[in-house]
Design a protein around this motif. Structure first.
Motif, short mmCIF file in Angstrom:
data_model
loop_
_atom_site.label_atom_id
_atom_site.label_comp_id
_atom_site.label_asym_id
_atom_site.label_seq_id
_atom_site.Cartn_x
_atom_site.Cartn_y
_atom_site.Cartn_z
N SER A 142 0.83 -1.21 0.00
CA SER A 142 0.00 0.00 0.00
C SER A 142 0.86 1.27 0.00
CB SER A 142 -0.94 0.01 1.21
OG SER A 142 -0.19 0.01 2.43
N LYS A 143 2.00 1.22 0.68
CA LYS A 143 2.90 2.38 0.75
C LYS A 143 4.02 2.32 -0.28
CE LYS A 143 2.31 3.07 5.76
NZ LYS A 143 3.03 3.15 7.07
N LYS A 144 4.11 1.17 -0.99
CA LYS A 144 5.23 0.95 -1.93
C LYS A 144 6.56 1.14 -1.20
CE LYS A 144 2.12 0.62 -5.15
NZ LYS A 144 1.60 -0.71 -5.51
N GLN A 145 6.60 0.58 0.00
CA GLN A 145 7.73 0.84 0.90
C GLN A 145 8.43 -0.46 1.30
OE1 GLN A 145 7.14 2.55 5.09
NE2 GLN A 145 7.63 4.37 3.87
N VAL A 146 9.76 -0.40 1.31
CA VAL A 146 10.59 -1.55 1.69
C VAL A 146 11.24 -1.27 3.04
CG1 VAL A 146 12.67 -2.87 1.13
CG2 VAL A 146 11.07 -2.25 -0.68
N PRO A 192 14.34 4.39 -5.67
CA PRO A 192 13.91 3.03 -5.99
C PRO A 192 12.69 3.09 -6.91
CG PRO A 192 14.27 3.27 -3.62
CD PRO A 192 14.34 4.65 -4.21
N LEU A 193 12.50 2.04 -7.69
CA LEU A 193 11.37 2.04 -8.62
C LEU A 193 10.76 0.65 -8.72
CD1 LEU A 193 12.57 0.63 -11.45
CD2 LEU A 193 13.74 2.82 -11.60
N LEU A 194 9.56 0.60 -9.26
CA LEU A 194 8.88 -0.67 -9.52
C LEU A 194 9.02 -1.01 -10.99
CD1 LEU A 194 5.61 -0.18 -7.43
CD2 LEU A 194 7.66 -1.46 -6.78
N MET A 198 13.05 -2.35 -7.50
CA MET A 198 14.43 -2.19 -7.96
C MET A 198 15.13 -1.15 -7.09
SD MET A 198 14.28 -4.31 -10.55
CE MET A 198 15.84 -4.00 -11.40
N ILE A 199 16.31 -1.50 -6.59
CA ILE A 199 17.06 -0.65 -5.67
C ILE A 199 18.29 -0.09 -6.37
CG2 ILE A 199 18.19 -0.52 -3.43
CD1 ILE A 199 15.25 -1.26 -3.23
N PRO A 200 18.50 1.24 -6.34
CA PRO A 200 19.70 1.81 -6.95
C PRO A 200 20.95 1.42 -6.15
CG PRO A 200 18.48 3.50 -5.78
CD PRO A 200 17.62 2.26 -5.76
N ALA A 213 9.44 3.41 -3.11
CA ALA A 213 9.50 3.54 -4.57
C ALA A 213 9.09 4.94 -4.99
CB ALA A 213 8.57 2.50 -5.21
N GLY A 214 9.91 5.55 -5.84
CA GLY A 214 9.63 6.88 -6.34
C GLY A 214 10.17 8.01 -5.48
#
Length: 308
Positions: free
Chosen positions: A75-79, A110-112, A118-120, A92-93
């Motif tokens: 939901s948060k696009k969070q790792v 980071p992006l999806l 995907m982690i820089p 992400a973003g």
């Protein structure tokens, strides 16, 4: 002789990893087609992206870096990554990353991509204290982090302990061409060559491939690689006098003409390491050690040469 199944398995796995790494790197077609990554000597199975000068790897491919717990909040696009006395949060973003509550700015967010986070690599370096190297010629990113015990062993005053740690370090290739293809010659083991009294550089021979590494920080850097010809006789003035003739090579040979070499020959079927000292003119201090990985203080197949 106490040659245990565990040591056989560990050694076989280590050799298999080396062979598979070489096979992966040898294919010019795949190297030209897309970038790849090596994480603590494990080739990434996921896609590697290069976008606007930044390289990205999948979150799951970072698992070989250590014993980390990775959680994803859809939901948060969070790792959230926990372990090694730290908590890292990436979104992400967003080019903001939190490490133990401290905000850090990333040059790329980071992006999806195809359902994967995907982690820089810059975030990897900051979040994991990892060493990052990009080999443009091979289109390969090397992401490495040796564990604390290995780094402590690397600084040991005991030469055998330090040498075993050096041999086990994660590696980064500085070669400008794909690695040479190995032809199995049934060595069933490996040979190590260190300058006498040193642990920060060495040659490794596996089947018909010789490699030269130098240690910097917690990484061993592959500087040179040569293909050996066991059917020929080496010239008397050959720089690498302790090796068979070299029929092909990548990189620059180190000047070893005046070295005194500590040689270790490890063969896993017998569980024995034989050793000797040698220079261009003579060999001495020969011996062997039967290995037992259950013995207190066991560090690996590189042993102590009493006369050294």
């Amino acid at each position: 002789m106490k040659w245990t199944t565990g040591l056989k398995a560990v050694t076989a796995a280590a050799l298999l990893t080396t062979v598979l790494s070489s096979v992966t790197a040898v294919s010019p077609a795949s190297a030209a087609a897309k970038p790849t990554a090596s994480i603590n000597n494990v080739t990434a199975s996921g896609e590697v992206l290069v976008k606007q000068g930044s390289t990205f790897v999948t979150l799951t491919d970072l698992k070989p870096l250590g014993n980390y717990v990775m959680k994803y909040d859809n939901s948060k696009k969070q790792v959230t990554i926990q372990g090694d006395h730290r908590t890292v949060i990436l979104t992400a973003g967003s080019n903001r990353m939190e490490v133990n509550g401290v905000q850090k700015t990333l040059p790329a967010a980071p992006l999806l991509h195809k359902g994967k986070t995907m982690i820089p690599l810059r975030a990897v370096a900051q979040a994991f204290d990892a060493d990052i190297n990009w080999n443009g010629s091979l289109k390969t990113a090397y992401i490495n982090k040796a564990d604390a015990a290995m780094l402590a062993d690397l600084k040991s005053s005991d030469l055998a302990t330090a040498r075993n740690a050096a041999a086990k370090l994660p590696y980064s290739s500085q070669l400008q061409k794909p690695e040479l293809e190995m032809l199995p010659v049934e060595m069933q083991g490996v040979d190590y060559y260190f300058p006498k009294g040193e642990s920060n550089r060495f040659f490794l021979v596996d089947n018909d491939i010789a490699e030269y590494y130098e240690i910097q920080g917690g990484v061993k850097y592959l500087k040179w690689q040569g293909k050996l010809d066991y059917s020929a006789k080496a010239a008397a003035n050959q720089n690498l006098f302790f090796l068979p003739p070299i029929q092909a090579e990548i990189g620059k040979q180190p000047d070893a003409r005046n070295w005194t070499v500590a040689r270790f020959v490890f063969r896993y079927p017998s569980g024995v390491t034989s050793y000797r000292l040698l220079d261009r003119n003579q060999e001495w201090s020969e011996g062997y050690v039967e290995l037992d990985n259950r013995a207190p203080g066991y560090k690996g197949e590189i042993v102590t040469i009493p006369e050294e």
